[in-house]
Design a protein around this motif. Structure first.
Motif, PDB file in Angstrom:
ATOM      1  N   MET A 216      10.506  34.835  13.774  1.00 29.65           N
ATOM      2  CA  MET A 216      10.192  35.527  12.739  1.00 29.65           C
ATOM      3  C   MET A 216       9.732  37.446  13.691  1.00 29.65           C
ATOM      4  SD  MET A 216       6.630  38.372  12.724  1.00 29.65           S
ATOM      5  CE  MET A 216       5.829  37.976  13.302  1.00 29.65           C
ATOM      6  N   MET A 217       9.805  38.159  12.886  1.00 28.72           N
ATOM      7  CA  MET A 217      10.385  39.793  13.501  1.00 28.72           C
ATOM      8  C   MET A 217       9.216  40.785  13.027  1.00 28.72           C
ATOM      9  SD  MET A 217      14.616  40.381  13.034  1.00 28.72           S
ATOM     10  CE  MET A 217      14.359  42.226  13.215  1.00 28.72           C
ATOM     11  N   LEU A 218       8.892  41.212  13.865  1.00 28.13           N
ATOM     12  CA  LEU A 218       7.575  41.997  13.480  1.00 28.13           C
ATOM     13  C   LEU A 218       8.364  43.544  13.976  1.00 28.13           C
ATOM     14  CD1 LEU A 218       4.754  42.857  12.885  1.00 28.13           C
ATOM     15  CD2 LEU A 218       4.325  42.430  15.525  1.00 28.13           C
ATOM     16  N   VAL A 219       8.490  44.357  12.607  1.00 29.07           N
ATOM     17  CA  VAL A 219       9.014  45.634  12.881  1.00 29.07           C
ATOM     18  C   VAL A 219       7.748  47.043  12.596  1.00 29.07           C
ATOM     19  CG1 VAL A 219      10.601  47.055  11.041  1.00 29.07           C
ATOM     20  CG2 VAL A 219      10.607  44.321  11.277  1.00 29.07           C
ATOM     21  N   GLY A 220       8.584  47.279  13.799  1.00 29.29           N
ATOM     22  CA  GLY A 220       7.774  49.005  13.613  1.00 29.29           C
ATOM     23  C   GLY A 220       6.764  48.710  15.114  1.00 29.29           C
ATOM     24  N   LEU A 221       6.989  47.669  15.573  1.00 29.58           N
ATOM     25  CA  LEU A 221       6.560  48.204  17.551  1.00 29.58           C
ATOM     26  C   LEU A 221       6.683  49.271  18.112  1.00 29.58           C
ATOM     27  CD1 LEU A 221       5.900  44.557  18.866  1.00 29.58           C
ATOM     28  CD2 LEU A 221       4.112  46.218  17.897  1.00 29.58           C
ATOM     29  N   PHE A 252      -4.526  46.866  13.112  1.00 29.58           N
ATOM     30  CA  PHE A 252      -5.408  46.576  12.002  1.00 29.58           C
ATOM     31  C   PHE A 252      -6.862  47.315  13.026  1.00 29.58           C
ATOM     32  CE2 PHE A 252      -2.338  42.633  10.996  1.00 29.58           C
ATOM     33  CZ  PHE A 252      -2.685  42.664   9.573  1.00 29.58           C
ATOM     34  N   PRO A 253      -7.565  47.161  11.947  1.00 30.06           N
ATOM     35  CA  PRO A 253      -8.775  47.986  13.122  1.00 30.06           C
ATOM     36  C   PRO A 253      -9.777  47.128  14.347  1.00 30.06           C
ATOM     37  CG  PRO A 253      -9.332  48.537  11.188  1.00 30.06           C
ATOM     38  CD  PRO A 253      -8.194  47.060  10.563  1.00 30.06           C
ATOM     39  N   GLY A 254      -9.609  47.470  15.145  1.00 27.75           N
ATOM     40  CA  GLY A 254     -10.709  46.997  16.327  1.00 27.75           C
ATOM     41  C   GLY A 254      -9.121  46.907  17.163  1.00 27.75           C
ATOM     42  N   GLY A 258      -2.830  50.369  18.232  1.00 25.83           N
ATOM     43  CA  GLY A 258      -2.741  51.576  17.824  1.00 25.83           C
ATOM     44  C   GLY A 258      -1.406  51.655  16.736  1.00 25.83           C
ATOM     45  N   GLY A 259      -0.996  52.903  16.779  1.00 26.38           N
ATOM     46  CA  GLY A 259       0.334  53.527  16.193  1.00 26.38           C
ATOM     47  C   GLY A 259       0.126  53.436  14.204  1.00 26.38           C
ATOM     48  N   VAL A 260       0.932  53.358  13.723  1.00 26.28           N
ATOM     49  CA  VAL A 260       1.291  53.227  12.634  1.00 26.28           C
ATOM     50  C   VAL A 260       1.822  51.972  11.264  1.00 26.28           C
ATOM     51  CG1 VAL A 260       0.826  55.702  12.185  1.00 26.28           C
ATOM     52  CG2 VAL A 260       2.680  54.893  12.203  1.00 26.28           C
ATOM     53  N   ARG A 261       1.006  52.141  10.840  1.00 29.25           N
ATOM     54  CA  ARG A 261       1.758  51.028   9.609  1.00 29.25           C
ATOM     55  C   ARG A 261       3.619  51.130   9.704  1.00 29.25           C
ATOM     56  NH1 ARG A 261      -0.184  47.540   3.465  1.00 29.25           N
ATOM     57  NH2 ARG A 261       1.320  46.424   4.020  1.00 29.25           N
ATOM     58  N   ASP A 282      16.262  30.971   4.483  1.00 33.33           N
ATOM     59  CA  ASP A 282      15.382  31.872   3.671  1.00 33.33           C
ATOM     60  C   ASP A 282      15.042  33.188   4.412  1.00 33.33           C
ATOM     61  OD1 ASP A 282      13.366  31.744   1.695  1.00 33.33           O
ATOM     62  OD2 ASP A 282      12.999  29.615   1.624  1.00 33.33           O
ATOM     63  N   LEU A 283      14.642  33.572   3.779  1.00 32.11           N
ATOM     64  CA  LEU A 283      14.620  35.493   4.578  1.00 32.11           C
ATOM     65  C   LEU A 283      12.657  35.506   3.682  1.00 32.11           C
ATOM     66  CD1 LEU A 283      17.397  37.417   4.254  1.00 32.11           C
ATOM     67  CD2 LEU A 283      16.422  36.109   6.391  1.00 32.11           C
ATOM     68  N   GLY A 284      11.896  35.382   5.074  1.00 33.56           N
ATOM     69  CA  GLY A 284      10.068  35.333   3.814  1.00 33.56           C
ATOM     70  C   GLY A 284       9.569  36.977   4.446  1.00 33.56           C
ATOM     71  N   LEU A 285       8.852  36.993   3.067  1.00 33.63           N
ATOM     72  CA  LEU A 285       7.663  37.897   4.747  1.00 33.63           C
ATOM     73  C   LEU A 285       6.069  37.635   4.964  1.00 33.63           C
ATOM     74  CD1 LEU A 285       6.875  40.416   1.092  1.00 33.63           C
ATOM     75  CD2 LEU A 285       8.665  40.365   2.812  1.00 33.63           C
ATOM     76  N   ALA A 286       5.753  38.208   6.383  1.00 35.80           N
ATOM     77  CA  ALA A 286       5.268  37.732   7.083  1.00 35.80           C
ATOM     78  C   ALA A 286       3.459  38.084   6.885  1.00 35.80           C
ATOM     79  CB  ALA A 286       5.004  37.477   8.399  1.00 35.80           C
ATOM     80  N   ALA A 287       2.968  38.537   8.061  1.00 33.43           N
ATOM     81  CA  ALA A 287       1.722  39.200   8.383  1.00 33.43           C
ATOM     82  C   ALA A 287       1.662  40.199   8.284  1.00 33.43           C
ATOM     83  CB  ALA A 287       0.468  38.954   9.671  1.00 33.43           C
ATOM     84  N   GLY A 288       1.126  41.455   7.703  1.00 29.89           N
ATOM     85  CA  GLY A 288       1.604  42.743   7.502  1.00 29.89           C
ATOM     86  C   GLY A 288       2.073  43.157   5.951  1.00 29.89           C
TER      87      GLY A 288
END
Length: 360
Positions: A216-221, A252-254, A258-261, A282-288
């Motif tokens: 998984m890649m998390l995009v936007g950090l 996510f709250p809490g 920080g940062g923005v989506r 197979d290219l899927g979507l993940a949390a977020g």
């Protein structure tokens, strides 16, 4: 004038793409891939890239989305400190019977593929029982006794070689190692208790043992365009990679991060570039992400696994509304059925999801 610009920009993009039906060559340079990704930010250029990526998906993976489901927080997260953006962790152990009850409820929906996830216990060298090897083996056996489902697992870098071998022998479909962000400085800032080296090593173990890999890649950090492309190209060393999920960063709250989506636009563009690099993946979507992201993802070459239901061991009081259903399972577990909404969205694209078991 605008029509002329549209034609010129689209033609320029098309000239730099591989021939129809082909992905990017194995010897493509980082510079060329990065340039293509950057130019895909232009809405006049992106359609040509997306069309090529979607055509590759159609040829190599097909246009047949299929249902999967997820069960999260199956084991306590022992990372200290916790990842700064995570709300999915649990510090408490969960009874195997509760997990099995959730799986039965998911199977009753017709879904025959699921992934079990979270948390993490880093293996300690020299300890006879280390990480979550034994727990996962026992859990897979218990689930197999209760339901006919294909299983993938994701507990971070919590497995040793022995655990990988045992899961392969049990017929587990894939082991997940989510690198999330390959930039070591960013990884350490957002995941100070985790191990990027350990996650890479787990992928290497799966590669060596011949067990399919999900990542998984998390995009936007805060990673750069170059970081993203380096990450995609790094994955080329793993011939056992079967599924790559892309996640939009969500503050996510809490949480402390920080940062923005993250916008859905870079995720869709990365999906297209990933498809050009990996036509059969197979290219899927993940949390977020959520079902609202599906249309752009599909047009950019995503597919074919779609999430129809989830169960969390952490918060059994989960709520549902609109087309979603909350299905109580005993006193402690709620399965969230979102199949109606996803089916409607896919139907608007002329697609009908299948219940057929699929390997990642």
């Amino acid at each position: 004038m605008n029509d002329l610009l549209d034609h010129l920009d689209t033609s320029a993009a098309a000239r730099d793409l591989p021939p129809a039906g082909e992905g990017l060559p194995a010897d493509c340079s980082t510079r060329d891939v990065l340039d293509l990704y950057r130019r895909s930010a232009n809405p006049r250029v992106a359609p040509a890239i997306f069309r090529h990526a979607a055509d590759l998906r159609d040829r190599h993976v097909g246009r047949s989305p299929w249902w999967s489901a997820g069960v999260s927080a199956i084991v306590p997260c022992e990372l200290e400190p916790l990842c700064t953006y995570c709300t999915f962790f649990s510090r408490k152990a969960v009874a195997t019977s509760d997990i099995v009850s959730a799986v039965r409820a998911i199977a009753d929906l017709g879904i025959r593929h699921l992934h079990l996830s979270g948390g993490t216990r880093l293996p300690v060298k020299g300890e006879p029982i280390s990480g979550y090897d034994r727990f996962l083996v026992d859990l897979v056996v218990a689930i197999r006794d209760a339901a006919d489902v294909e299983i993938e697992v994701n507990v971070g870098p919590s497995l040793t070689r022995g655990g990988v071998r045992a899961l392969k022998e049990l017929g587990v479909a894939a082991v997940t190692s989510s690198l999330e962000v390959l930039n070591a400085e960013l990884f350490a800032a957002f995941k100070p208790g985790d191990s990027l080296e350990g996650r890479i090593r787990l992928m290497e173990l799966c590669e060596e043992e011949g067990l399919p890999i999900r990542s998984m890649m998390l995009v936007g950090l805060g990673e750069t365009d170059a970081d993203r492309i380096d990450h995609l190209l790094f994955l080329r060393r793993f011939s056992m990679l079967r599924h790559l999920r892309l996640s939009r960063y969500m503050p996510f709250p809490g949480t402390a991060s920080g940062g923005v989506r993250c916008s859905p636009w870079p995720v869709a563009r990365l999906t297209a570039i990933a498809r050009l690099l990996y036509p059969t993946l197979d290219l899927g979507l993940a949390a977020g992400n959520d079902p609202d992201d599906m249309t752009l993802w599909w047009l950019a070459g995503g597919g074919n696994q779609v999430i129809g239901a989830t169960a969390s061991m952490k918060d059994p009081r989960g709520k549902a509304g609109g087309e979603a259903r909350a299905i109580p399972v005993g006193e402690r577990v709620v399965v969230h059925d979102n199949m109606a909404r996803v089916t409607r969205y896919l139907g608007e694209l002329g697609l009908t999801p299948s219940f057929a078991p699929q390997s990642s």
